[in-house]
Design a protein around this motif. Structure first.
Motif, short mmCIF file in Angstrom:
data_model
loop_
_atom_site.label_atom_id
_atom_site.label_comp_id
_atom_site.label_asym_id
_atom_site.label_seq_id
_atom_site.Cartn_x
_atom_site.Cartn_y
_atom_site.Cartn_z
N PHE A 180 66.71 58.51 -36.95
CA PHE A 180 65.67 59.07 -37.66
C PHE A 180 65.96 58.79 -39.48
O PHE A 180 65.26 59.19 -40.02
CB PHE A 180 65.89 60.79 -37.58
CG PHE A 180 65.32 61.19 -36.13
CD1 PHE A 180 64.03 61.42 -36.45
CD2 PHE A 180 66.05 61.46 -35.40
CE1 PHE A 180 63.37 61.94 -35.40
CE2 PHE A 180 65.50 61.86 -34.11
CZ PHE A 180 64.11 62.12 -33.96
N ALA A 230 63.38 57.36 -42.28
CA ALA A 230 62.76 58.05 -43.29
C ALA A 230 63.56 58.39 -44.35
O ALA A 230 62.97 59.15 -45.35
CB ALA A 230 62.19 59.31 -42.60
N TYR A 244 58.28 56.35 -40.09
CA TYR A 244 58.87 56.07 -38.64
C TYR A 244 58.00 55.00 -38.03
O TYR A 244 58.29 54.34 -36.99
CB TYR A 244 58.80 57.65 -37.79
CG TYR A 244 59.97 58.31 -38.47
CD1 TYR A 244 61.12 57.76 -38.40
CD2 TYR A 244 59.76 59.49 -38.65
CE1 TYR A 244 62.23 58.71 -38.64
CE2 TYR A 244 60.61 60.40 -39.15
CZ TYR A 244 62.25 59.92 -39.16
OH TYR A 244 63.24 60.60 -39.49
N ALA A 259 60.38 55.74 -29.19
CA ALA A 259 60.59 56.18 -30.58
C ALA A 259 59.23 56.24 -31.11
O ALA A 259 59.08 56.77 -32.20
CB ALA A 259 61.15 54.82 -31.42
N HIS A 311 58.47 59.75 -32.79
CA HIS A 311 58.99 60.12 -34.04
C HIS A 311 57.64 60.18 -35.07
O HIS A 311 57.97 60.94 -36.05
CB HIS A 311 60.04 59.15 -34.56
CG HIS A 311 61.26 59.17 -33.64
ND1 HIS A 311 62.23 58.27 -33.82
CD2 HIS A 311 61.60 59.81 -32.46
CE1 HIS A 311 63.31 58.65 -33.02
NE2 HIS A 311 62.88 59.44 -32.16
N PHE A 312 56.70 59.36 -34.76
CA PHE A 312 55.66 59.51 -35.58
C PHE A 312 54.36 60.11 -35.18
O PHE A 312 53.79 60.64 -35.58
CB PHE A 312 55.22 58.15 -36.47
CG PHE A 312 54.82 57.09 -35.41
CD1 PHE A 312 53.85 56.66 -34.90
CD2 PHE A 312 56.08 56.36 -35.11
CE1 PHE A 312 53.49 55.90 -33.88
CE2 PHE A 312 55.93 55.17 -34.08
CZ PHE A 312 54.38 54.91 -33.56
#
Length: 524
Positions: free
Chosen positions: A210, A213, A367, A381, A384-385
């Motif tokens: 993470f 970001a 992300y 992943a 994540h966005f």
């Protein structure tokens, strides 16, 4: 005494006012959605699970059996601990209950590849229970929204097929981690910068991926929190620094005391792995790899001597030759530089005008950059966005249209994680149900807005022939991979269906990244 018609009209007006009151109690909504989603998650307990299931079981055993100084050095199992310390502490906490349920679960040596019903139920229920933080984060983010928006966000997040597939079938704790992220973003959005920075630091000590970001957080907090003159700004900077450093000391301090920091970092950043994951995540490097293969094929046909690479794109360097035949080899430092370059427009915006209302978009874009241009990116992943963007999808019709396409792309790209025949109906039904709920929710939300504005124009969630053609293409790709390829080619070119999925989903991911970038650049 009021006439019946007047009384009925007044009751209807009060009901409408209550429904649109942003401050009305939402505990019933919270319990309702939690119970329904939990019911379906429980139904998925007997479903397929990946090797991640044994990974986390081994981490339970490892943290329960060994002293802290051996957590990041033990190699009893090939599934060694490679998450940051807070996640190791989290596994240690869960192991206390696991050992009560079945001592073999936490037996480091006798529990290897343990698949008893007790461990399956415990592991599944631990993921369901950890989703509490995700439910809490949505509750905090949506308390100031009208009921219809709140309902729609709940649908987009809680019923996301990506989370169902990844967490409750494939087996991960993404809901738990994304919940921590949303708590941080919610704090920043409401002006609680210190809490937002504190929670984000905690998240990084749970899962370091993470950190993509991190630059956005740094620039935003520096410009938004540390303002108010030199002295006041410096004092706030020191305060934030103390809070963040304190979190990292709490996480890594015990390992520094035992001289384990280098070993911890070595486990967390295994750059010996290849550019791509075993299944190519649908990102920019798919185009790069396919371009290299196409160029090698064309040049070989033209009579040039092209040496076939012996190295792997997925497993790190093997042999002496580079993994590309024509194009330059990509290293971790190259991907790091490309990610920072892609992030730069967002960082400039955050520096010039640090707006709390934009922080979720900026972090989601960060992300997206990490997913598209990062090193050894996992297909999971994309959550994540995707999940943060669900929060802003209710703000405008354009956001809704973008999210509708992105959610389909992200969910479909996860299909290869569930490759067994018995799970095929589950993933298809989950995706189709999600599409129907999104279509109904977005149409209802934005049709009402148009009607309230005295406009009779119809709302279309998917506009333009390109978008419609692209979405229809998913049906073609799926029919080829599931039916036509086995029928026409049999065992030949077994990699082709996965390559087609990866390439086709990468087109959608690139579209989303460009859309987000344009939105950020045009924002004021």
């Amino acid at each position: 005494m009021k006439p019946p018609k007047q009384k009925k009209a007044r009751q209807l007006e009060e009901k409408q006012t209550q429904l649109h009151n942003p401050h009305r109690p939402i505990i019933k909504d919270l319990l309702w959605f939690s119970l329904i989603s939990t019911f379906f998650k429980v139904l998925l307990i007997p479903a397929y699970h990946s090797t991640d299931f044994e990974v986390h079981r081994n981490w339970l055993a490892l943290t329960h059996t060994l002293p802290l100084s051996h957590w990041y050095t033990d190699e009893t199992s090939p599934w060694t601990l490679d998450y940051p310390p807070f996640f190791a502490y989290f596994e240690k906490f869960l192991s206390l209950f696991a050992s009560l349920v079945d001592p073999t679960i936490t037996d480091l040596y006798n529990g290897l590849n343990y698949k008893a019903l007790s461990v399956i139920i415990f592991q599944r229920l631990s993921v369901i229970a950890s989703d509490t933080i995700l439910i809490y984060s949505i509750y905090k983010l949506t308390t100031d929204l009208e009921s219809k928006k709140r309902f729609l966000i709940w649908v987009l997040v809680v019923w996301s097929p990506g989370l169902f597939i990844v967490d409750h079938v494939h087996f991960q704790y993404n809901g738990f981690l994304l919940g921590i992220l949303l708590v941080s973003l919610g704090a920043l959005q409401k002006g609680n910068d210190l809490i937002g920075g504190f929670v984000f630091a905690i998240l990084l000590c749970f899962k370091h991926l993470f950190a993509v970001a991190g630059p956005v957080y740094f620039v935003y907090l520096l410009r938004h929190y540390c303002r108010g003159g030199i002295l006041r700004g410096f004092s706030k900077l020191v305060t934030m620094g103390v809070v963040v450093v304190g979190v990292f000391v709490a996480a890594y301090g015990p390992f520094a005391y035992h001289g384990q920091i280098q070993q911890v970092l070595r486990r967390m950043f295994p750059f010996g792995r290849g550019l791509c994951h075993a299944y190519w995540a649908p990102n920019f490097w798919v185009f790069y790899i396919l371009s290299d293969k196409l160029l090698a094929f064309v040049l070989a046909k033209l009579g040039f001597h092209i040496q076939a690479p012996t190295a792997s794109f997925t497993g790190g360097l093997v042999g002496d030759s580079p993994p590309f035949a024509i194009l330059p080899t990509i290293t971790p430092s190259v991907t790091f530089a490309v990610v920072l370059l892609a992030l730069s427009p967002c960082l400039v915006k955050a520096w010039r005008n640090p707006q709390p209302k934009m922080i979720i978009r900026w972090v989601a874009y960060a992300y997206s950059c990490g997913f598209l241009f990062g090193w050894h990116v996992h297909e999971k992943a994309s959550l994540h966005f995707l999940i943060p963007l669900a929060v802003v999808a209710v703000e405008s019709l354009e956001d809704a249209r973008h999210y509708f396409i992105l959610s389909i792309v992200s969910s479909y790209s996860l299909f290869p994680l569930l490759y067994e025949a018995q799970e095929y109906p589950i993933k298809v039904v989950l995706l189709l149900l999600h599409i129907a709920l999104m279509w109904y929710g977005f149409s209802s939300q934005f049709s009402e807005r148009i009607e309230s504005g005295k406009s009779t124009a119809s709302v279309s969630i998917v506009t333009g022939w390109m978008e419609k053609s692209y979405l229809l293409g998913f049906v073609v790709v799926e029919i080829w991979g599931q039916f036509l390829h086995p029928f026409l080619l049999g065992d030949k070119l077994p990699f082709l269906p996965l390559m087609m999925m990866s390439f086709y989903c990468a087109l959608g991911m690139m579209y989303s990244w460009i859309w987000q970038l344009r939105c950020i650049v045009r924002s004021r």
